[in-house]
Scaffold this motif. Sequence first.
Motif, PDB file in Angstrom:
ATOM      1  N   ALA A  98       0.826  -1.210   0.000  1.00  0.00           N
ATOM      2  CA  ALA A  98       0.000   0.000   0.000  1.00  0.00           C
ATOM      3  C   ALA A  98       0.859   1.258   0.000  1.00  0.00           C
ATOM      4  N   ALA A  99       1.925   1.259   0.821  1.00  0.00           N
ATOM      5  CA  ALA A  99       2.787   2.445   0.913  1.00  0.00           C
ATOM      6  C   ALA A  99       3.497   2.708  -0.407  1.00  0.00           C
ATOM      7  N   ILE A 100       4.009   1.642  -1.062  1.00  0.00           N
ATOM      8  CA  ILE A 100       4.705   1.826  -2.340  1.00  0.00           C
ATOM      9  C   ILE A 100       3.723   2.308  -3.414  1.00  0.00           C
ATOM     10  N   TRP A 101       2.551   1.708  -3.439  1.00  0.00           N
ATOM     11  CA  TRP A 101       1.553   2.052  -4.459  1.00  0.00           C
ATOM     12  C   TRP A 101       1.135   3.515  -4.325  1.00  0.00           C
ATOM     13  N   GLN A 102       0.970   3.963  -3.085  1.00  0.00           N
ATOM     14  CA  GLN A 102       0.566   5.352  -2.882  1.00  0.00           C
ATOM     15  C   GLN A 102       1.651   6.333  -3.306  1.00  0.00           C
ATOM     16  N   PRO A 156      -7.230   0.798  -2.709  1.00  0.00           N
ATOM     17  CA  PRO A 156      -8.319  -0.073  -2.256  1.00  0.00           C
ATOM     18  C   PRO A 156      -8.039  -0.652  -0.873  1.00  0.00           C
ATOM     19  N   GLU A 157      -9.104  -1.076  -0.231  1.00  0.00           N
ATOM     20  CA  GLU A 157      -8.970  -1.738   1.063  1.00  0.00           C
ATOM     21  C   GLU A 157      -8.363  -3.121   0.872  1.00  0.00           C
ATOM     22  N   VAL A 158      -7.480  -3.490   1.803  1.00  0.00           N
ATOM     23  CA  VAL A 158      -6.773  -4.775   1.699  1.00  0.00           C
ATOM     24  C   VAL A 158      -7.765  -5.932   1.638  1.00  0.00           C
ATOM     25  N   MET A 160      -5.908  -4.662  -8.218  1.00  0.00           N
ATOM     26  CA  MET A 160      -4.754  -3.765  -8.252  1.00  0.00           C
ATOM     27  C   MET A 160      -3.450  -4.564  -8.270  1.00  0.00           C
ATOM     28  N   ILE A 161      -3.345  -5.565  -7.429  1.00  0.00           N
ATOM     29  CA  ILE A 161      -2.129  -6.380  -7.382  1.00  0.00           C
ATOM     30  C   ILE A 161      -1.930  -7.106  -8.711  1.00  0.00           C
ATOM     31  N   ASP A 162      -2.996  -7.683  -9.257  1.00  0.00           N
ATOM     32  CA  ASP A 162      -2.889  -8.392 -10.542  1.00  0.00           C
ATOM     33  C   ASP A 162      -2.379  -7.457 -11.636  1.00  0.00           C
ATOM     34  N   ARG A 163      -2.896  -6.222 -11.662  1.00  0.00           N
ATOM     35  CA  ARG A 163      -2.443  -5.268 -12.681  1.00  0.00           C
ATOM     36  C   ARG A 163      -0.964  -4.927 -12.508  1.00  0.00           C
ATOM     37  N   ASP A 205      -2.699 -12.130  -0.419  1.00  0.00           N
ATOM     38  CA  ASP A 205      -1.595 -11.949   0.530  1.00  0.00           C
ATOM     39  C   ASP A 205      -0.285 -12.459  -0.083  1.00  0.00           C
ATOM     40  N   LEU A 206      -0.348 -13.616  -0.710  1.00  0.00           N
ATOM     41  CA  LEU A 206       0.848 -14.215  -1.308  1.00  0.00           C
ATOM     42  C   LEU A 206       1.291 -13.458  -2.548  1.00  0.00           C
ATOM     43  N   LEU A 207       0.340 -13.018  -3.373  1.00  0.00           N
ATOM     44  CA  LEU A 207       0.696 -12.262  -4.563  1.00  0.00           C
ATOM     45  C   LEU A 207       1.330 -10.927  -4.197  1.00  0.00           C
ATOM     46  N   ALA A 208       0.982 -10.384  -3.025  1.00  0.00           N
ATOM     47  CA  ALA A 208       1.630  -9.157  -2.564  1.00  0.00           C
ATOM     48  C   ALA A 208       3.123  -9.385  -2.334  1.00  0.00           C
ATOM     49  N   VAL A 209       3.492 -10.583  -1.873  1.00  0.00           N
ATOM     50  CA  VAL A 209       4.916 -10.912  -1.704  1.00  0.00           C
ATOM     51  C   VAL A 209       5.601 -10.926  -3.067  1.00  0.00           C
ATOM     52  N   TYR A 210       4.959 -11.555  -4.066  1.00  0.00           N
ATOM     53  CA  TYR A 210       5.529 -11.573  -5.414  1.00  0.00           C
ATOM     54  C   TYR A 210       5.672 -10.162  -5.970  1.00  0.00           C
TER      55      TYR A 210
END
Length: 908
Positions: free
Chosen positions: A413-417, A426-428, A436-439, A491-496
Amino acid sequence: MNAETFSTQAAFPAGEHGDEFTEVFELLFELLADVIRIRQPGLTGVLFDPDRSGEIPDELRVPALQMTGIWFQLLSIAEENVAMRARRRLETSNGPDSIAGSFSNVVAGVARAGVEADELREALAGMEVVPTITAHPTEAKRVTVLEIHRRIYRLLVELESVRWTPREREALRRSLRSEIDLLWMTGELRLEKPTVEQEVAWGLHFFHETLYLRTPEVIEALAAALRRHYPDDDIAVPPILRWSTWIAGDRDGNPFVTAPVTRWALGEYRKAALSRLEQRVTDLIRHLSISAAVVGVPDDFAKPLADALHASGQAADIVARNPGEIFRQYFVAVLERVKATAGDPASKAKPYLTPNDLARQLAVAERALVAVGAAELAAARVRPVRWEVEIFGFRTAALDIRQNSTVINRTVAAIWQRIHPGVAIPEVNTPAWRAMIDRELIRPVPEIPADLPEEAAETLATFAVVRDSRDGPDPTAVGSIILSMTTSAADLLAVYLIAKYAGLIPEEEGRFHPMPPVIPLFETIDDLVAAEPIMLDLFEQPVVRRMMRERGSVQEIMLGYSDSNKDGGFLCSNWELAKAQKRLAEVGRRRKVRISFFHGRGGSVSRGGAPTGRAIAAQPAGTVGGRLRLTEQGEVVSSKYANKGTALYQLELLAASVVAHTLKSPGEAALKPVPEHEDALEALSGLSLASYRRLIEQPGLIDYFNAASPVEELAHLKLGSRPARRFGARALADLRAIPWVFAWSQNRHLVTGWYGMGTAMRSYVKVMGDDGRRLLAEMYAQNRFFRLVIDEVEKTLTIADMEIAAAYAALVPDAEARERIFGMVRQEYAVTVEEVLKVTGGSELSVRFPAFRRRHDHVKPLIDRGNRWQVQLLGEYRAASDGPAREAILAPLLLSMNCIAGGLGWTG
């Protein structure tokens, strides 16, 4: 009874292991009593008098508790020594196949079962067993104390020999007494919390003392078993053991584990491994004094020798120093390259790019030695070094990076902002968050702003350390990235995504060191239930499939025993873990992904602790498949790996159990699903959960828990580098699993290891009648999972003590809550004892486990007394005002925690 007259004879009667127990324990007791007489004469007649359970003078509190703790330590060392003697004696009289759980025993069984050599060869080729040393704060012993323990053990081994004269034997006894005296003077309590750097040193201590040497010997034990039982088949023996560690990589809740600390630790693990290899190759140079004038140079060794000399950067000097000694020349050249890899500025050699390069050179030397007729030298001298390289690499142990999903999501979230200023995030874990993560995963990597919040900058810096480790001399130095509290595929895709931002995922396909695997950790009951759809979702993602292809389509999944137990109680937790494994293994089969399980076990039964062989044998059929990881935490590490003989036995037992399960489980009746058994377990699990939840959802339960245990005071016990904090909480969700189990163990309630089982079985029989009773007995006889559960519950019930528990309950100021909650515990305990004995057909708890019962009966009076002292100290500590008076009570209170944990055999 006092220190002059106390004898271990009554507590350890002749029987199993004969008089060896009596001999060793009475020797240690005699020497300990002598130390007491000199160091603290006032303790004579106090410490070892089981009837002296009341108050003791204030000035004797600390020494009394300290000496009780030391006796428990000596007792454990003695038991380890005697068990090792017993195994040697059994093997001497009945042969190596007689040691249950050994490779010889397992391979003999596999051969008798008709397993063909090709099937065994294929199974071994893909096998990997990975013990993982964690940084969980469950070990109070300092390295200094562990070193004293090691010397005591070695002296006991020396005293086994009959070769000593009376004078020499007396000198050994004096040395033993001196070490016990030193243990007294050293003290066990840490005066300061250990730093992460000290924890790294603690972990490396076990590698230096036992694991570097013994782990390859386990592989040799497998090779010997194969030669014995498959003499006509050439079955390659891969080094199936590897090591991992969380020390300096586990930042979940520990702000002292930073990116610079992790980078430093990777360097320490690398230095340790390379220093060990320098020593081992130097030994080869010293021993292999073979002259070409005598044996000649094998034709296919001439070029490798020339290449090695060239890569050393000093070929002429090496040949001049070792004229004609072809193997010395070769290994001096190898040594120079090892030194260069370690960063020796004086070396002119070419560093190794990976450990595989060194392993290949060692294999060349093995073949050359065989060619000159020195096969035994190759097997005895060179092969163990090659196995060390293949096991430990240039890393000692692969360092796992563990972080919580909350931190990972905040970082994204911090990096995206920062990348998209002014755009609402968006809300987690909403659909918009996932989209958003997929994009972001398919877009080119943006420029990452430098002004990130501290937490996000630290997380990104940690991933940069992981990226840099890929280009170091051992690309596997970082083993995996573990996401605790995984609740969704997002959650896992956020790590990727963070990995992509950090440069760990190249934009283009091609040759590169793949990023470490991302491992979900499913911890709660809800997460275990949700694990199947989460993984199905994850496997649909292109970036995940791409990374898995690079690793051979293997996905590791970590299962948490502690939080699931806290969530649902003992039976429900274990049943949900078993079901989750079966579901996830099926997901892997459908998606053509090999699922490998990482078991997050602790030392106590409540946190998944159970006898290694039986625990693995009870895993669902097809869920091991040659690959298994498990955590080794705190006191478990020192109890298993502090001494060479025990370390060898424990590692062989672990690895052989994986071999046995892999080859035998598909056809074992005790593991085959029986619909009637599964239905009964489902019903029992639900009934047990309902009973357990009634307890933990009782009004006032958390207040009872905080008052009736030393959980609040645990924060003062300097176990680990994590910041000290008050573990007392206002809600169950606030409590971490370790203090939860610790507190229920210290106050002898031990509800985490049995509560709900009795009501579940009684309710089941009430509904099902005689058929239900018959089915439970049948399951106990035929179902390996159910039998293990019942057996471990029975042992826990033996350790629990309602009289001692009542003394802790008396500390609860709210009389109504005290009577209500403790009344529930006492009632369920009685029901569970009755129901367990009905299932097993026993008349008394733990009679079926003579070794366990013998130790319990011996230490119980001393643990009970430690508990009574602790209750007294808790009352005084809480009543005292802040200041010197309170501090004076704190030291004996903390010692009482160590003392009770030592007697029980675990902290949490």
